[in-house]
Design a protein around this motif. Structure first.
Motif, short mmCIF file in Angstrom:
data_model
loop_
_atom_site.label_atom_id
_atom_site.label_comp_id
_atom_site.label_asym_id
_atom_site.label_seq_id
_atom_site.Cartn_x
_atom_site.Cartn_y
_atom_site.Cartn_z
N SER A 67 0.72 -1.22 -0.14
CA SER A 67 -0.28 0.30 -0.30
C SER A 67 1.71 1.37 0.15
N GLY A 68 1.30 1.94 0.77
CA GLY A 68 2.75 2.45 1.19
C GLY A 68 2.22 3.45 2.57
N GLY A 69 2.86 4.04 2.77
CA GLY A 69 2.79 4.83 3.61
C GLY A 69 1.99 4.32 5.62
N CYS A 70 1.17 4.45 5.92
CA CYS A 70 1.13 3.91 7.00
C CYS A 70 0.47 2.92 7.21
N VAL A 71 -0.31 2.38 6.70
CA VAL A 71 -1.22 0.92 5.89
C VAL A 71 0.61 0.14 6.25
N GLU A 72 1.42 0.34 5.32
CA GLU A 72 2.91 -0.65 5.47
C GLU A 72 2.98 -0.75 6.51
N SER A 73 3.50 -0.02 7.65
CA SER A 73 3.51 0.36 9.09
C SER A 73 2.54 -0.79 9.82
N SER A 74 1.44 -0.40 9.68
CA SER A 74 0.92 -1.72 10.13
C SER A 74 0.75 -3.07 9.60
N VAL A 75 0.74 -3.69 8.75
CA VAL A 75 1.25 -3.99 8.21
C VAL A 75 2.73 -5.13 8.14
N VAL A 76 3.40 -4.08 8.77
CA VAL A 76 5.47 -4.79 9.08
C VAL A 76 4.72 -5.10 10.67
N PRO A 88 -1.65 -16.96 10.90
CA PRO A 88 -1.44 -15.81 9.97
C PRO A 88 -2.85 -14.79 10.34
N ARG A 89 -3.33 -13.96 9.60
CA ARG A 89 -3.77 -12.53 10.45
C ARG A 89 -4.27 -12.21 9.33
N LEU A 90 -5.92 -11.19 8.97
CA LEU A 90 -6.38 -11.02 7.86
C LEU A 90 -6.72 -9.69 8.10
N LEU A 91 -5.78 -8.85 8.14
CA LEU A 91 -5.99 -7.22 8.10
C LEU A 91 -7.11 -6.90 6.69
N SER A 92 -7.51 -4.90 7.69
CA SER A 92 -8.85 -4.39 6.54
C SER A 92 -8.39 -2.82 6.88
N PHE A 93 -8.23 -2.35 6.17
CA PHE A 93 -8.04 -0.76 6.38
C PHE A 93 -8.98 0.07 5.73
N GLY A 94 -9.74 0.89 6.13
CA GLY A 94 -10.36 1.77 4.93
C GLY A 94 -11.35 2.90 5.40
N VAL A 95 -11.72 3.81 4.80
CA VAL A 95 -12.60 4.45 4.74
C VAL A 95 -13.46 4.60 6.54
N SER A 96 -14.05 3.15 6.17
CA SER A 96 -15.08 2.87 7.24
C SER A 96 -14.98 2.90 8.53
N ASP A 97 -13.36 2.64 8.90
CA ASP A 97 -12.25 2.38 9.55
C ASP A 97 -12.15 3.58 10.35
N SER A 98 -12.60 3.77 11.50
CA SER A 98 -11.74 5.12 12.79
C SER A 98 -10.86 5.78 12.42
N SER A 99 -9.56 4.55 12.58
CA SER A 99 -8.39 4.41 11.74
C SER A 99 -7.72 5.06 10.23
N ALA A 100 -8.46 5.10 9.63
CA ALA A 100 -8.39 5.42 8.19
C ALA A 100 -8.07 6.15 7.56
N TRP A 101 -7.93 7.72 7.79
CA TRP A 101 -7.26 8.56 8.20
C TRP A 101 -5.54 8.13 8.86
N SER A 102 -5.46 7.83 9.71
CA SER A 102 -4.14 7.66 10.12
C SER A 102 -3.28 6.58 10.02
N VAL A 103 -3.64 5.81 8.30
CA VAL A 103 -3.28 5.00 7.91
C VAL A 103 -2.81 5.13 6.97
N GLY A 104 -3.65 6.43 6.65
CA GLY A 104 -2.87 6.46 4.99
C GLY A 104 -4.56 6.53 3.89
N LEU A 105 -5.41 5.90 4.10
CA LEU A 105 -6.12 5.37 3.49
C LEU A 105 -7.97 6.80 3.18
N ALA A 106 -7.62 8.30 3.56
CA ALA A 106 -8.29 9.29 3.29
C ALA A 106 -8.58 9.34 1.96
#
Length: 126
Positions: A67-76, A88-106
């Motif tokens: 992805s890039g940015g903060c999403v990749e930090s969370s993935v690492v 194993p883990r299944l991670l979800s990042f998106g605008v519906s999450d309260s963390s969307a802005w903080s992980v770079g998916l604004a």
């Protein structure tokens, strides 16, 4: 002057040297514990398509991108947890999450990333 194009395509390497799967295999062969992160699904605007991969080692080596940015930090971070507990883990990042802005998916996208350990090949497997 000849303005025709050559019908012969230029040869391309089978895998670029920085391919995360190739590097993950090399790192694993060197004795590193390696996790693979793969984009499994995207919706809307996302920086990388489904199938994009990133390899992460326990010692902190990283190759590829999901992805890039903060999403990749969370993935690492998740990959290091997977290396530690082998789960194993299944991670979800998106605008519906309260963390969307903080992980770079604004910008309106959603991605899912599956993180797993790179396992040793079965005996006799090629």
């Amino acid at each position: 002057m000849n303005d025709t194009l050559s019908a012969e395509p230029s040869p391309l390497p089978a895998f670029p040297p920085e391919d995360p799967l190739i590097l993950a295999g090399r790192w694993h062969a060197e004795g590193e514990r390696v996790a693979l992160a793969t984009v499994t699904e995207t919706w809307g605007s996302s920086p990388r398509p489904a199938g994009s991969r990133m390899a992460i080692t326990g010692s902190g080596r990283i190759a590829g991108s999901v992805s890039g940015g903060c999403v990749e930090s969370s993935v690492v971070e998740a990959a290091l947890e997977t290396i530690a507990d082998r789960q194993p883990r299944l991670l979800s990042f998106g605008v519906s999450d309260s963390s969307a802005w903080s992980v770079g998916l604004a910008c309106g996208g959603t991605i899912r990333v599956f993180v797993e350990m790179l396992a040793a090949a079965a005996p006799g497997a090629a």
